[in-house]
Design a protein around this motif. Structure first.
Motif, PDB file in Angstrom:
ATOM      1  N   TYR A  99       0.828  -1.208   0.000  1.00  0.00           N
ATOM      2  CA  TYR A  99       0.000   0.000   0.000  1.00  0.00           C
ATOM      3  C   TYR A  99       0.866   1.263   0.000  1.00  0.00           C
ATOM      4  CZ  TYR A  99      -4.503  -2.354   0.618  1.00  0.00           C
ATOM      5  OH  TYR A  99      -5.641  -3.104   0.417  1.00  0.00           O
ATOM      6  N   MET A 100       2.006   1.218   0.675  1.00  0.00           N
ATOM      7  CA  MET A 100       2.899   2.376   0.681  1.00  0.00           C
ATOM      8  C   MET A 100       3.435   2.671  -0.721  1.00  0.00           C
ATOM      9  SD  MET A 100       3.101   3.743   3.711  1.00  0.00           S
ATOM     10  CE  MET A 100       1.334   3.468   3.680  1.00  0.00           C
ATOM     11  N   VAL A 101       3.754   1.619  -1.461  1.00  0.00           N
ATOM     12  CA  VAL A 101       4.251   1.788  -2.833  1.00  0.00           C
ATOM     13  C   VAL A 101       3.166   2.405  -3.708  1.00  0.00           C
ATOM     14  CG1 VAL A 101       4.980   0.545  -4.904  1.00  0.00           C
ATOM     15  CG2 VAL A 101       5.979  -0.040  -2.691  1.00  0.00           C
ATOM     16  N   VAL A 102       1.914   1.927  -3.563  1.00  0.00           N
ATOM     17  CA  VAL A 102       0.808   2.491  -4.344  1.00  0.00           C
ATOM     18  C   VAL A 102       0.620   3.968  -4.010  1.00  0.00           C
ATOM     19  CG1 VAL A 102      -1.687   2.392  -4.723  1.00  0.00           C
ATOM     20  CG2 VAL A 102      -0.379   0.274  -4.539  1.00  0.00           C
ATOM     21  N   GLU A 103       0.706   4.318  -2.739  1.00  0.00           N
ATOM     22  CA  GLU A 103       0.561   5.712  -2.337  1.00  0.00           C
ATOM     23  C   GLU A 103       1.644   6.588  -2.965  1.00  0.00           C
ATOM     24  OE1 GLU A 103       0.134   8.363   1.765  1.00  0.00           O
ATOM     25  OE2 GLU A 103       1.159   6.425   1.813  1.00  0.00           O
ATOM     26  N   VAL A 104       2.874   6.091  -2.960  1.00  0.00           N
ATOM     27  CA  VAL A 104       3.982   6.861  -3.532  1.00  0.00           C
ATOM     28  C   VAL A 104       3.784   7.056  -5.035  1.00  0.00           C
ATOM     29  CG1 VAL A 104       6.448   6.768  -4.079  1.00  0.00           C
ATOM     30  CG2 VAL A 104       5.663   6.225  -1.774  1.00  0.00           C
ATOM     31  N   ILE A 105       3.378   6.008  -5.740  1.00  0.00           N
ATOM     32  CA  ILE A 105       3.159   6.119  -7.189  1.00  0.00           C
ATOM     33  C   ILE A 105       2.121   7.188  -7.500  1.00  0.00           C
ATOM     34  CG2 ILE A 105       2.258   4.898  -9.218  1.00  0.00           C
ATOM     35  CD1 ILE A 105       3.543   2.350  -8.100  1.00  0.00           C
ATOM     36  N   MET A 106       1.037   7.203  -6.741  1.00  0.00           N
ATOM     37  CA  MET A 106       0.004   8.216  -6.957  1.00  0.00           C
ATOM     38  C   MET A 106       0.546   9.622  -6.688  1.00  0.00           C
ATOM     39  SD  MET A 106      -2.646   6.641  -8.079  1.00  0.00           S
ATOM     40  CE  MET A 106      -1.497   5.497  -8.884  1.00  0.00           C
ATOM     41  N   GLU A 107       1.359   9.756  -5.653  1.00  0.00           N
ATOM     42  CA  GLU A 107       1.939  11.067  -5.337  1.00  0.00           C
ATOM     43  C   GLU A 107       2.881  11.537  -6.444  1.00  0.00           C
ATOM     44  OE1 GLU A 107       3.808  11.041  -1.555  1.00  0.00           O
ATOM     45  OE2 GLU A 107       1.934  10.987  -0.417  1.00  0.00           O
ATOM     46  N   MET A 108       3.599  10.604  -7.055  1.00  0.00           N
ATOM     47  CA  MET A 108       4.537  10.979  -8.110  1.00  0.00           C
ATOM     48  C   MET A 108       3.836  11.327  -9.420  1.00  0.00           C
ATOM     49  SD  MET A 108       7.486  10.890  -6.676  1.00  0.00           S
ATOM     50  CE  MET A 108       6.682  11.353  -5.151  1.00  0.00           C
ATOM     51  N   ILE A 109       2.624  10.786  -9.631  1.00  0.00           N
ATOM     52  CA  ILE A 109       1.867  11.076 -10.848  1.00  0.00           C
ATOM     53  C   ILE A 109       1.293  12.488 -10.819  1.00  0.00           C
ATOM     54  CG2 ILE A 109      -0.271  10.476 -12.086  1.00  0.00           C
ATOM     55  CD1 ILE A 109       0.330   7.556 -11.483  1.00  0.00           C
ATOM     56  N   ILE A 110       0.905  12.939  -9.631  1.00  0.00           N
ATOM     57  CA  ILE A 110       0.227  14.239  -9.508  1.00  0.00           C
ATOM     58  C   ILE A 110       1.061  15.405 -10.050  1.00  0.00           C
ATOM     59  CG2 ILE A 110      -0.608  15.926  -7.808  1.00  0.00           C
ATOM     60  CD1 ILE A 110      -1.792  13.588  -6.226  1.00  0.00           C
ATOM     61  N   PRO A 111       2.368  15.533  -9.744  1.00  0.00           N
ATOM     62  CA  PRO A 111       3.141  16.642 -10.335  1.00  0.00           C
ATOM     63  C   PRO A 111       3.173  16.612 -11.861  1.00  0.00           C
ATOM     64  CG  PRO A 111       4.316  15.713  -8.470  1.00  0.00           C
ATOM     65  CD  PRO A 111       3.170  14.807  -8.737  1.00  0.00           C
ATOM     66  N   MET A 117      -6.241  13.981 -11.568  1.00  0.00           N
ATOM     67  CA  MET A 117      -5.557  14.358 -10.327  1.00  0.00           C
ATOM     68  C   MET A 117      -6.397  13.982  -9.107  1.00  0.00           C
ATOM     69  SD  MET A 117      -3.752  18.058 -11.087  1.00  0.00           S
ATOM     70  CE  MET A 117      -3.146  18.167  -9.401  1.00  0.00           C
ATOM     71  N   ILE A 118      -7.718  14.218  -9.182  1.00  0.00           N
ATOM     72  CA  ILE A 118      -8.603  13.853  -8.075  1.00  0.00           C
ATOM     73  C   ILE A 118      -8.595  12.341  -7.860  1.00  0.00           C
ATOM     74  CG2 ILE A 118     -11.012  13.797  -7.314  1.00  0.00           C
ATOM     75  CD1 ILE A 118     -11.389  16.488  -8.763  1.00  0.00           C
ATOM     76  N   ALA A 119      -8.637  11.600  -8.978  1.00  0.00           N
ATOM     77  CA  ALA A 119      -8.614  10.135  -8.884  1.00  0.00           C
ATOM     78  C   ALA A 119      -7.311   9.646  -8.258  1.00  0.00           C
ATOM     79  CB  ALA A 119      -8.808   9.516 -10.265  1.00  0.00           C
ATOM     80  N   ALA A 120      -6.178  10.224  -8.701  1.00  0.00           N
ATOM     81  CA  ALA A 120      -4.875   9.820  -8.162  1.00  0.00           C
ATOM     82  C   ALA A 120      -4.777  10.159  -6.676  1.00  0.00           C
ATOM     83  CB  ALA A 120      -3.751  10.508  -8.940  1.00  0.00           C
ATOM     84  N   ALA A 121      -5.291  11.351  -6.311  1.00  0.00           N
ATOM     85  CA  ALA A 121      -5.247  11.752  -4.896  1.00  0.00           C
ATOM     86  C   ALA A 121      -6.117  10.829  -4.045  1.00  0.00           C
ATOM     87  CB  ALA A 121      -5.721  13.201  -4.759  1.00  0.00           C
ATOM     88  N   PHE A 122      -7.288  10.435  -4.566  1.00  0.00           N
ATOM     89  CA  PHE A 122      -8.187   9.554  -3.814  1.00  0.00           C
ATOM     90  C   PHE A 122      -7.566   8.160  -3.641  1.00  0.00           C
ATOM     91  CE2 PHE A 122     -11.628   6.395  -3.684  1.00  0.00           C
ATOM     92  CZ  PHE A 122     -12.301   6.837  -2.545  1.00  0.00           C
ATOM     93  N   ILE A 123      -6.966   7.642  -4.716  1.00  0.00           N
ATOM     94  CA  ILE A 123      -6.313   6.329  -4.630  1.00  0.00           C
ATOM     95  C   ILE A 123      -5.142   6.378  -3.649  1.00  0.00           C
ATOM     96  CG2 ILE A 123      -4.991   4.591  -5.909  1.00  0.00           C
ATOM     97  CD1 ILE A 123      -6.649   5.352  -8.375  1.00  0.00           C
TER      98      ILE A 123
END
Length: 434
Positions: free
Chosen positions: A22-34, A60-66
């Motif tokens: 789950y931590m890896v998924v969170e990081v990937i989403m954070e890196m996509i947003i910029p 961006m909303i979808a990535a932030a929610f995931i």
């Protein structure tokens, strides 16, 4: 040590595995947003394409929610795994202590065992949760942010590389210097707990002899030593935040100045405004990852001493073991000491009992007389094999006590202690306990 401790994860292996995922998924989403933010500025705002802004905004909303969901789930599984790990460690230590012989127990102070079961396990629990979350999240975030930064602009990303090396060196120096004080803290905890335990258990004696002031001064000394150790350690760790902030602001200034210069000189060809915004976002990700790593290293450094102390208790094996084919039948109540020597340390130390020869027949009553500290209690403890003799043998029912099953032998030997102890509960519970 690691092998010993990891064996107590047991039923929480799944939780321990799900947390870093789950931590890896969170990081990937954070890196996509910029990247999405850069696309909004470059292809939406500057080109006045409102549809592109809407589409990227939804992504961006979808990535932030995931990312938010993954972060919450990672926290949930991490808490369950670390709390379960701590539960298993406490149970493992407590069960192992129950199997100790008196010789094993003599190696540790009562306060030391309390500290290991409470403070040390709590430190290890916090460190384990940080390992599952921060030690996965921070390196992964650092690597991805660095790769994305070099993909956008290798020239500007080199600023991050220099900052990472400099800050990494500073954090390494801080960690190494703080460790020697943090590792000594837990010995001071033992002294503090010993002072409290002795004072409370003997409070009637303290008051009878009007020694309150002496006990207070002893406790203040233990508190003062603990305070000094923590002050020295925290004074070193305090350099962490200023070093971090200096590096962060230096990177932001350098990236802003160099990025603006490249945009103006190239007319937005080599670098666009959205790309510069992404680089600044990645700058914070990189440096915050280093900050999280430094916190994790400090916690792991502090807990390494706790881990070593816990592993000592878990690896300690009882010096008393059942024979391969134990005898479960005690013929009678006769007791014999045949040329028996005993010392508290089997491998070394002068014997406290030497060449003892006694024969007590079934039903016979005898008295053992001696001064305080003359090993009268130790002699009795040898009958129920709470200690093992150093030389010679002790026989019960005509057989060496080392031939019996331990539980069988101790069920047949009743002992009334000279010091009364009451356990929590009613009088009825205490009567039934024995």
């Amino acid at each position: 040590m690691i092998k010993t401790l990891s064996s107590y994860i047991r039923e929480f292996k799944r939780d321990s595995l799900m947390t870093p995922i789950y931590m890896v998924v969170e990081v990937i989403m954070e890196m996509i947003i910029p990247l999405l933010m850069a696309s909004i500025i470059n292809d939406g705002v500057e080109k006045s394409n409102i549809n592109h802004i809407y589409i990227m905004g939804i992504w961006m909303i979808a990535a932030a929610f995931i990312g938010l969901t993954a972060g919450v789930m990672g926290g949930k599984y991490g808490a369950r795994a670390s709390a379960g790990f701590a539960k298993n460690l406490r149970e493992g230590m407590f069960i192992n202590i129950q199997n100790y012989s008196f010789e094993n127990i003599d190696k540790y102070s009562t306060a030391g065992l309390f500290t290991r079961l409470t403070t040390d396990v709590t430190n290890l629990q916090n460190a384990y949760q940080m390992i599952l979350r921060m030690c996965v999240r921070a390196p992964f975030s650092l690597i991805i942010a660095m790769v994305m930064s070099f993909f956008i602009s290798p020239e500007l990303a080199s600023v991050y590389l220099v900052a990472v090396i400099v800050l990494g060196g500073i954090l390494a120096v801080i960690t190494v210097n703080a460790y020697k004080y943090l590792s000594a803290v837990f010995e001071k905890y033992d002294d503090l707990n010993a002072s409290v335990q002795e004072n409370i258990s003997a409070i009637r004696v303290v008051k009878a002899y009007v020694r309150e002031d002496y006990e207070i001064s002893k406790f203040q000394k233990a508190c003062g030593n603990l305070y000094q150790m923590f002050v020295k350690a925290e004074s070193i760790i305090a350099f962490n935040a200023p070093a971090m902030m200096l590096t962060v602001f230096s990177c932001i200034l350098s990236i802003s100045w160099l990025g603006a210069k490249i945009i103006v000189s190239s007319g937005g060809v080599d670098l666009q405004t959205g790309d510069l915004m992404s680089l600044l976002a990645y700058c914070m990700n990189i440096l915050m990852s280093l900050m999280m790593l430094s916190m994790a290293f400090v916690m792991i450094t502090m807990s390494s001493a706790s881990a070593r102390r816990i592993a000592e208790v878990l690896n300690e094996k009882s010096t008393l073991e059942n024979p391969e084919n134990p005898d479960f039948d005690v013929a009678d109540g006769s007791i014999e000491f045949e040329h028996m020597d005993f010392s508290y340390r089997q491998s070394s130390g002068d014997p406290v009992l030497s060449d003892i020869n006694i024969r007590i027949r079934t039903g016979e009553t005898i008295g053992i007389i001696g001064g305080t500290g003359s090993s009268k209690s130790s002699l009795v403890n040898l009958v129920s094999r709470l200690y093992d003799v150093t030389k010679g043998c002790v026989k019960v029912g005509g057989k060496d006590v080392r031939c019996y099953d331990l539980e069988t032998l101790r069920n047949k030997v009743s002992v009334v202690l000279q010091k009364n102890v009451l356990f929590s509960g009613t009088i009825y519970d205490n009567l039934r306990w024995g």
